[in-house]
Structure formats: structure tokens, C-alpha cells
Write a protein that holds these residues in place. Structure first.
Motif, PDB file in Angstrom:
ATOM      1  N   PRO A   1       0.854  -1.188   0.000  1.00  0.00           N
ATOM      2  CA  PRO A   1       0.000   0.000   0.000  1.00  0.00           C
ATOM      3  C   PRO A   1       0.885   1.232   0.000  1.00  0.00           C
ATOM      4  N   LEU A   2       0.477   2.241  -0.642  1.00  0.00           N
ATOM      5  CA  LEU A   2       1.317   3.425  -0.645  1.00  0.00           C
ATOM      6  C   LEU A   2       0.740   4.541   0.196  1.00  0.00           C
ATOM      7  N   SER A   3      -0.550   4.580   0.296  1.00  0.00           N
ATOM      8  CA  SER A   3      -1.126   5.700   1.032  1.00  0.00           C
ATOM      9  C   SER A   3      -1.469   5.269   2.443  1.00  0.00           C
ATOM     10  N   HIS A   4      -1.231   6.139   3.328  1.00  0.00           N
ATOM     11  CA  HIS A   4      -1.645   5.907   4.702  1.00  0.00           C
ATOM     12  C   HIS A   4      -2.491   7.085   5.115  1.00  0.00           C
ATOM     13  N   THR A   5      -3.238   6.888   6.149  1.00  0.00           N
ATOM     14  CA  THR A   5      -4.082   8.005   6.533  1.00  0.00           C
ATOM     15  C   THR A   5      -3.295   9.077   7.260  1.00  0.00           C
ATOM     16  N   LEU A   6      -2.122   8.748   7.698  1.00  0.00           N
ATOM     17  CA  LEU A   6      -1.334   9.789   8.351  1.00  0.00           C
ATOM     18  C   LEU A   6       0.131   9.608   7.986  1.00  0.00           C
ATOM     19  N   LEU A   7       0.661  10.588   7.330  1.00  0.00           N
ATOM     20  CA  LEU A   7       2.093  10.564   7.070  1.00  0.00           C
ATOM     21  C   LEU A   7       2.778  11.376   8.154  1.00  0.00           C
ATOM     22  N   SER A   8       3.743  10.790   8.764  1.00  0.00           N
ATOM     23  CA  SER A   8       4.320  11.475   9.911  1.00  0.00           C
ATOM     24  C   SER A   8       5.233  12.605   9.450  1.00  0.00           C
ATOM     25  N   THR A   9       5.682  13.356  10.408  1.00  0.00           N
ATOM     26  CA  THR A   9       6.569  14.477  10.083  1.00  0.00           C
ATOM     27  C   THR A   9       7.896  13.984   9.529  1.00  0.00           C
ATOM     28  N   HIS A  10       8.169  12.720   9.703  1.00  0.00           N
ATOM     29  CA  HIS A  10       9.461  12.231   9.235  1.00  0.00           C
ATOM     30  C   HIS A  10       9.360  11.536   7.892  1.00  0.00           C
TER      31      HIS A  10
END
Lengths: 521, 370
Positions: B231-240
Motif C-alpha cells: 500500500p502506498l497511502s496511509h491516513t497519516l504521514l508522519s513528520t518524518h
């Protein structure tokens, strides 16, 4: 005990409060775990090849992971599976009840906090639009989607691991002190999972909840699997086969330094920034220019590793070290252009006077003027080497060679499709192509959507590829895909690539299938 | 004469019928010993029964080996929890969860990992697959897949790589990890429904796992893998993390603002630059492999590699990438001249290491005041 563990109303001593909390968490764990079971119990009894316990062992072995549940507000580890001992070398009892943040690298704490956080102060969620690949802001109000059941999380963090396995008898005493005794080592863990939240009122837990009134009505947690990353930094460093008397550099096509490994400094005396941007020819000894130029030409036209003879390289102090190098051109797999030349340089012998600054040596055939120039303290500017004057013309050698190649390519160029570029490097690729026929491959195998496959495609001998100078200098499309794809026309080949790429749409941007997850309470 | 012949023919026909009956009975007995659902059992043909039996036997042997090896090799790590020995809170908590957790932990794992388990023999036979494989491949675990050879289900161009990953099981030594990407047939339609076996598409799977060596009998040595789509998309991409887009040659065509705080480059500085220039030389082969995976299989997980920080030093990162068709693709009529691009999510794993070190030409240029 004055309170039976099954009564809901606890006495208000702290001990019993803790019991109550523990019960709450117990039920939470049961609900998490039995929640998944309910979806299976609805189906008729299904015998399986492996009992669950055995299957679990196999999954753990394969995944090298552990399951954990942490509360969102304080990062309290509510549950962790037994497999954590094999991975982090901490026992379950050590971990359960502790804060996850005690086990995370200090610099990653912010990252993990953000992943767990339900705070409204956090920036809006960032999603990727699968169609355009661009980031979009979520339209949902901040809190709701974050706490939304099933919201997915995936992140990397560095976790502490215990070097010495904990023994059963000692674990009681060592539980708190072991962290201080052993040196902290970290490993990179990939955590993937989902957010869950439960209304605590339904859990029947009374007594003091969390301080915040809002939070006390909902217990949010992250249910995730942590997997040790297969290429942890330590391993990567171990696999790099560059010895202390070696250093690595990168040249642009014209021989200018674009990357210099810091080991070069101890060997050559220059800091990387002193070399960067200058042409390597300015440092080669006059006697070696010819053969190195010849190698340079060769490496730009070949995919193989090219070895130089021993040659002298001028150090900062005017003396020479004898080096021997392996060069290869790294070519972009898609457009076949040379990105850069990688050079692994080995020291054959040091100059005797390397440590001193008196540069008068018999090896320095020729320019005493050059050595004098070296001693002048010139400002360090990228692009202009400290060995000025007499050797400047050498820099143009590299440029000339690079231009030769560009002209050569222009003459030979075909339409810039990766799949139809002329095979002027055929002798090299031949030894990479093996004629192995895949097992069980028959001609009636269906290749969906592809217009290729005239007979068996040939594969390259596939090396591990971890070392810089592996068996093959470089894997590239031609040698891996082989003749079959090359014989297609431009359009057909691109079509084949696109057809095989269509499947990726389903992996991007799809909503998580929430129906699959029957989380019961 | 003819009557004689007739009689002989009748006898041989009868004998043949008897043989077939005996054969069917034996196969029937065998199939009843297997842990199968009745509905499945009814439809099995003889080769399938043999295949499933082979799988069953191999799995049993493997588990016996796992247990005995587990007791010896991992005794140092395992912590045994004596039940009911400690007093106090600890016991209360453990004994409850101990009893229940193992049962469904497996299913939890597979759900969270969003993948299925595959056990591969050294010759590529799929000895075992977990139930949920049908969710990813649209093919049923027991009747269609188990016991078959993986080379019948994977893309021919990936066979060499798969074979390479299987090959090393022959070597003795500590168990080794495996991590690779392959394309496997999927009978699922785009909407996730099970389609016709004839109209399969390729699904990209990320396989991670390890070798399971069996000292006693080498035929039981196998590969344990978890296979999951990427999967490439996540519901939250972190600041890092930062996202970027590249042309097929891995030159940046877009980069999000986060890269500035993480690596020090402004997005504009990166456009048109090749990613190979921005990374440590020793990671060239890692990036190369990643790029190739993208060109051939359309998705890839790079290993860990180093990206150079603008002002000096480097950070360890890992990128998850996929090739996507350019803006507004038309699925029904894919256009060859549609620009493809690479979408990448890069996770920064470490802090800046050796910040004072300038390794590449880019790092030497002074920053211009904004």
C-alpha cells in the motif's frame, strides 16, 4: 483480598484501583482478540491444515514481529505478544504497563507521539491522492478521522533492545535496572497497524480514569505489529566491503569529483570539499595520464568494471601515493545515460614522505614548480584545485573524453526508449544472460494482457547486489528482461509496461475494508 | 472365436473397473484423512488429493522440526512464564491473557500485516498458504493453490529472482532473511471481486521472511514468507516522511515541502535532479535495484539507504514507491504515450549523521540567503 475480582465496584485503595484498571485492560485485550474471532465463528466450522498455534509460530518466524497495543494518551503498553522477547530481548512483564516512550529512541519520540496523538493541535492529515500522487489535505475534521476506527498507521522508529537475554529468576530484580546497566542499542522497527477506540463506560471500569475528562470517555489505542527491519543499519555497514585502505569516489562523466568518501582524507590529505568539483586528472601523475585517459574512455563505453593499473595520485602535501582503482559507469536503468563513474580506490603503497611536507622525492619526476605550487596556501574553492598552474591543462582531458562520448552517442542514438536502444554493449551482456528455462514453464501459460513472450524470457544471473562491486557491475533492464522485451516495438513495450502497472491502482488510496474487521465489545 | 474374445474383453473391462474402484476408494480414504471441508472434498480430483496430502505431510514434518529446533536454538531467548507461581498483580494479568491470546493472535497478525503466509519448498512448491490468500489472489487456498508450484503463478520475468531467493536454502548456516518483490497472478477484478481464472492480472507482492533449514531431511527445508501487496497511502504521514514524484529516470518532478526540514533542500532545488546524485555512493546498488523493480514490477520497497543532507552528512531513509500513470489515466484505453511517473514516500529513519562531513559536490555550495 476484600474484593472479588469479578465485582465491578472496587474498593478505593490504590491496590484495588490498579486491579480494576488491570481488569479493564484485560477485557480490552480479550475484546481485541476475540473480536477477530467472532467473524470466524460465524462461519461454519472450518478445519484447517494447521492448528492455529502452529500457524502462529510460522507467522512469527516469517514476520519476525510482535503484536503490541499501546494507549494513545500516555503510550502505555497495554499488551505485547510473547514474540517480543525474541526480537527485543525484553520479557513481556518488563514491557507491559510501561510507557512505550521509554523504549523509543529520544529523537523518534516526537514522531511516535504524533502517530499516537489524538490532539486537535496537530496538522491536518496528509493523504496521497492515488490518481495524481500529490498530497492532499483531508477534509474531515481533525479529531474524527484520526480516531476513526481502523485508521491506518505505518511508521518506522528506533526501539531499544536488550543485549543480554533476561533470565527467569532474575527478571524481577532486573526489570528496572537492566535498562541502565546495559548500553542502549537500537534497532529499526517498522510498525504497521490500526487505531482503535473504545468508550470506556462500556468497559465497566470505574475509579479514576485518565485525568482529562474527554479522554476518560474513550480509550484510544494503536494495535500494531512491529517488525524488525530486515536491513538494519548495522547489517548494512557490515556488508560493505571497503577496507580501511580503500576509499570510494564518484566522478561525473568528465572526471570531476562529485563525491568523496571521508576515508580519502587520511590517505590523500585533502578534505572532500577540496577535491569536489576538481578534475581527477589534476592529481594524476604525468606518466599515468595516458593510460588513465584510456581507461576513462573505456569505462564510459562499457558496463563492466574496469581496472586501472597502479598509478600515482598527488596528495595534498605534494607527495604521491600509489593507488589502483576499479571503475565502473553507473547507468540509469531507464534512460541508459551515464549517471556517474564509481571508483573504488585501493592504496598500493604510501609515499615515504607522506607525513612530512618536504616534497622532494625521486618519484616526483618533473615539476619542482608543481611542488612549490602545492605548498602555497591557496583558498579552497570548489572547482579550482590547489595544484594550480602547470596542471590545469590536465583538467581538460576529462572534459574532452566526456565530449567524445556525447558525440559518439549522438551519432548512434536511436529514439530514446529504454527498450529499443541499440545494443552496442552486447559482449558484456552476453555473459549476464543465462539460458535457464524456468521450472514448469510451458508455452500455454497465460500472461495477462501482455503482448510479449515469444518463448522463454532469459534471465540474468541475479547477484545479491549488496556489495558495491558485486558479480555484475550493474543490473539493468536489458540483461534482466532479456531478448524478448527488446524485440518489441516501442509502443508495444510501453503498452506492456502500462498493462502490468494497472494493478497498482488497487493498492493506492483504497479505503481500508472496515467490514472485514469485526471488532466486538 | 468372437465369443471368446468378447469374454476376454469383458473380463479385462471388469478388471479395469475393479482397479479404478479400488483406486477411487483409496483416494477417497486419503481425502477423508485430510482436514478439509466436506464441500471442498467432494470436488477434489486425484492429483489434487495427492498434492494436498503432500502438503500436509511436509507441514507436519516442518512443524516437528520447528519445535525441536525451537527448543534447542532459542532456549536462551525464550522466557518461560511459570503459571500461578508469582503472587500479586502480575499473575492476575498474565494467566488470563496467556490462555486466550495464542489462539487468535495469528489472525490478528495476518490482518494487521494485510498479507498471507506462504511456505515454499526449495523447488518452489507452495506447500502451505494461509486461508486469507483468497482475499489477495482470488484463488482458493486448498483447491487451486496448495501444493502447486509458484512458478505457475508468477510473472516469468521474476522467476530468476524467485529462484535466487530459494537457492540459498541449500546452504547451512544461520537462518537467513528474505525480502523481495514479485508479481503473482490474481483473479480479483479491480473492484475486489473474484473473477475468472482466465482473466487474471498481475498483483505486486512484497515478500518478507526467512529460510527454515531442516537439518534432518533436506527436503523439508523451506522458505517462510509473509506476502503482502504494497500500500502506498496511509491516513497519516508522519513528520518524518516526505513524498516525491519522479520521472521514470528517477529525476525529481515534484517534492513536498517537508524535505526542507528533513534534508535541507528546497523542493525547487531538487526538480530535475537525479536521486542518484543525492545519495551516498555505497548505496548505488540499493537504489539501482529499487529503480529496476519499479521499471519492471511497478512497485518497490527500497532497503535502507543514505540520502545526503544539504549542509553536510546524511540520513538513513527508506522509500516505498510505485509507478502510477500520469494524470487522469483512462483505464479502458491505456495510451502508450501516457506519461508514467514514480510516486515515492520516503521515511527518514535516523537523525543526521556526521553533519559536518561534506561528501558531495552539492554539499559544498554555500546556501544563498532566501
Amino acid at each position: 483480598m476484600c474484593c472479588n475480582k469479578h465485582t465491578k465496584k472496587g474498593c478505593f485503595s490504590s491496590f484495588h484501583l490498579r486491579i480494576t484498571k488491570k481488569l479493564f485492560f484485560n477485557r480490552l485485550i480479550l475484546s481485541i482478540i476475540s473480536g477477530s474471532a467472532s467473524s470466524f465463528s460465524e462461519a461454519s466450522y472450518k478445519p484447517s491444515f494447521l492448528p492455529d498455534e502452529e500457524l502462529k509460530h510460522l507467522v512469527l518466524k516469517a514476520a519476525d514481529g510482535f503484536l503490541f497495543v499501546v494507549g494513545c494518551d500516555r503510550g502505555k503498553i497495554v499488551f505485547v505478544s510473547e514474540s517480543v522477547t525474541k526480537i527485543l530481548n525484553y520479557s513481556r512483564t518488563e514491557l507491559i504497563g510501561q510507557s512505550l516512550f521509554d523504549y523509543i529512541h529520544p529523537k523518534d519520540m516526537g514522531k511516535v507521539k504524533e502517530q499516537l496523538s489524538a490532539s486537535e493541535l496537530h496538522p491536518r492529515e496528509r493523504l496521497i491522492d492515488a490518481k495524481t500522487g500529490l498530497q492532499v489535505q483531508a477534509d474531515l475534521p481533525i479529531g474524527a478521522s484520526r480516531l476513526c476506527s481502523g485508521a491506518r498507521r505505518s511508521f518506522f522508529c528506533r526501539m531499544k533492545y536488550n543485549k543480554i537475554p533476561v533470565k527467569v529468576e532474575e527478571k524481577e530484580t532486573q526489570a528496572n535496572t537492566s535498562k541502565k546497566k546495559e548500553s542502549q542499542k537500537y534497532c529499526t522497527v517498522h510498525c504497521t497497524g490500526y487505531m482503535r477506540s473504545w468508550p470506556t463506560s462500556q468497559m465497566g471500569a470505574e475509579g479514576e480514569g485518565e485525568a482529562d475528562k474527554q479522554d476518560s470517555s474513550y480509550f484510544s489505542c494503536l494495535v500494531a505489529v512491529g517488525r524488525i527491519h530486515s536491513h538494519s543499519a548495522a547489517q548494512v555497514n557490515g556488508e560493505v566491503r571497503v577496507r580501511p585502505t580503500e576509499f570510494v569516489t564518484r566522478y561525473a562523466m568528465d572526471g570531476k569529483f562529485t563525491f568523496v568518501d571521508q576515508r580519502a582524507t587520511t590517505i590523500l590529505g585533502y578534505l572532500p570539499q577540496e577535491l569536489l568539483g576538481t578534475s581527477c586528472y589534476e592529481y594524476f601523475h604525468q606518466d599515468d595520464l595516458l593510460h588513465l585517459a584510456d581507461r576513462h574512455r573505456k569505462v564510459l563505453r562499457s558496463r563492466e568494471k574496469i581496472e586501472t593499473n597502479c598509478y600515482k595520485f598527488k596528495t595534498k602535501y605534494g607527495s604521491f601515493v600509489t593507488l589502483q582503482s576499479q571503475w565502473f559507469s553507473f547507468v540509469n536503468p531507464w534512460n541508459k545515460e551515464v549517471e556517474y563513474i564509481v571508483s573504488t580506490n585501493t592504496v598500493i603503497s604510501y609515499d615515504n614522505s607522506r607525513t612530512g611536507r618536504s616534497g622532494h622525492k625521486s618519484e616526483q619526476s618533473g615539476n619542482s614548480k608543481a611542488s612549490e605550487d602545492c605548498k602555497k596556501s591557496l583558498p579552497v574553492l570548489p572547482g579550482i584545485s590547489s595544484a594550480s598552474g602547470t596542471m590545469i591543462y590536465a583538467g581538460s582531458i576529462g572534459t574532452q573524453i566526456a565530449n567524445e562520448l556525447l558525440d559518439f552517442n549522438k551519432l548512434n542514438s536511436s529514439p530514446s526508449s529504454p527498450f529499443s536502444l541499440a545494443q552496442d554493449k552486447s559482449p558484456q551482456t552476453l555473459h549476464q544472460i543465462t539460458n535457464s528455462v524456468p521450472n514448469g514453464e510451458t508455452s500455454d501459460m497465460e500472461i495477462p494482457g501482455k503482448s510479449s513472450s515469444e518463448g522463454e524470457p532469459q534471465g540474468a544471473s541475479f547477484s545479491g547486489g549488496d556489495s558495491l562491486m558485486g558479480e555484475n557491475s550493474q543490473l539493468d533492464l536489458d540483461s534482466v528482461v532479456g531478448a524478448s522485451l527488446n524485440s518489441l516495438s516501442n509502443d508495444e513495450a510501453a503498452m506492456a509496461v502500462i498493462m502490468s502497472l494497472l494493478e497498482t491502482d488497487t493498492n493506492l488510496g483504497e479505503a481500508v475494508d472496515f467490514e472485514e474487521m469485526h471488532w466486538s465489545l | 472365436m468372437t465369443a471368446d474374445k468378447e469374454k476376454r474383453r469383458a473380463i479385462s473391462r471388469e478388471a479395469a473397473r475393479r482397479r479404478r474402484r479400488v483406486e477411487s476408494d483409496v483416494f477417497g480414504d486419503l481425502s477423508r484423512l485430510l482436514p478439509l471441508q466436506a464441500s471442498v472434498r467432494a470436488h477434489l480430483d486425484k492429483p489434487s488429493i495427492i498434492r494436498l496430502t503432500l502438503s500436509f505431510i511436509r507441514m507436519q514434518a516442518l512443524l516437528r522440526e520447528t519445535e525441536s529446533a525451537g527448543c534447542n536454538a532459542e532456549a536462551g531467548h525464550a522466557v518461560r512464564f511459570p503459571r500461578g507461581v508469582e503472587a500479586g498483580e502480575g499473575r492476575l494479568f498474565e494467566s488470563e491473557t496467556e490462555e486466550i491470546a495464542p489462539l487468535d493472535e495469528t489472525k490478528m497478525y495476518l490482518k494487521i500485516l494485510e498479507g498471507f503466509l506462504m511456505v515454499l519448498s526449495t523447488t518452489g512448491d507452495m506447500i502451505f498458504l494461509s486461508d486469507n490468500v483468497s482475499k489477495y489472489m482470488g484463488l482458493s487456498q486448498q483447491t487451486e493453490l496448495m501444493g502447486h508450484n509458484i512458478f505457475e503463478y508468477t510473472h516469468p520475468c521474476d522467476h530468476e529472482e524467485i529462484r535466487h531467493n530459494l537457492r540459498l536454502t541449500a546452504e547451512l548456516g544461520c537462518s537467513q532473511k528474505r525480502d523481495f518483490v514479485m508479481r503473482i497472478k490474481s483473479a480479483l477484478t479491480h473492484r475486489g471481486r473474484v473473477g475468472n481464472l482466465k482473466s487474471t492480472t498481475w498483483k505486486v507482492l512484497h515478500c518478507q521472511g526467512r529460510v527454515k533449514l531442516c537439518v534432518a531431511s533436506s527436503s523439508v527445508s523451506c522458505l517462510l514468507l509473509t506476502c503482502r501487496p504494497l500500500p502506498l497511502s496511509h491516513t497519516l504521514l508522519s513528520t518524518h516522511t516526505f513524498t516525491s514524484q519522479h520521472g521514470m529516470d528517477m529525476r525529481f518532478t515534484y517534492c513536498d515541502q517537508r524535505v526542507t526540514s528533513l534534508l535541507g533542500y528546497r523542493p525547487e532545488e531538487l526538480l530535475g535532479r537525479s536521486i542518484y546524485d543525492l545519495c551516498h555512493t555505497l548505496d548505488t546498488s540499493c537504489l539501482n535495484k529499487n529503480h529496476l523493480n519499479l521499471c519492471l514490477k511497478s512497485q518497490s520497497v527500497s532497503g535502507q539507504y543514505r540520502m545526503l543532507v544539504r549542509s553536510g552528512g546524511y540520513v538513513w531513509v527508506e522509500s516505498h514507491s510505485a509507478v502510477i500513470p500520469g494524470v487522469q489515466p483512462s483505464r479502458s484505453r491505456p495510451n502508450p504515450s501516457q506519461p508514467l511517473c514514480i510516486l515515492s514516500v520516503t521515511y527518514v529513519l535516523s537523525g543526521v549523521e556526521e553533519p559536518s562531513l561534506q561528501l558531495s559536490l552539492d554539499q559544498t555550495f554555500p546556501r544563498y540567503p532566501r
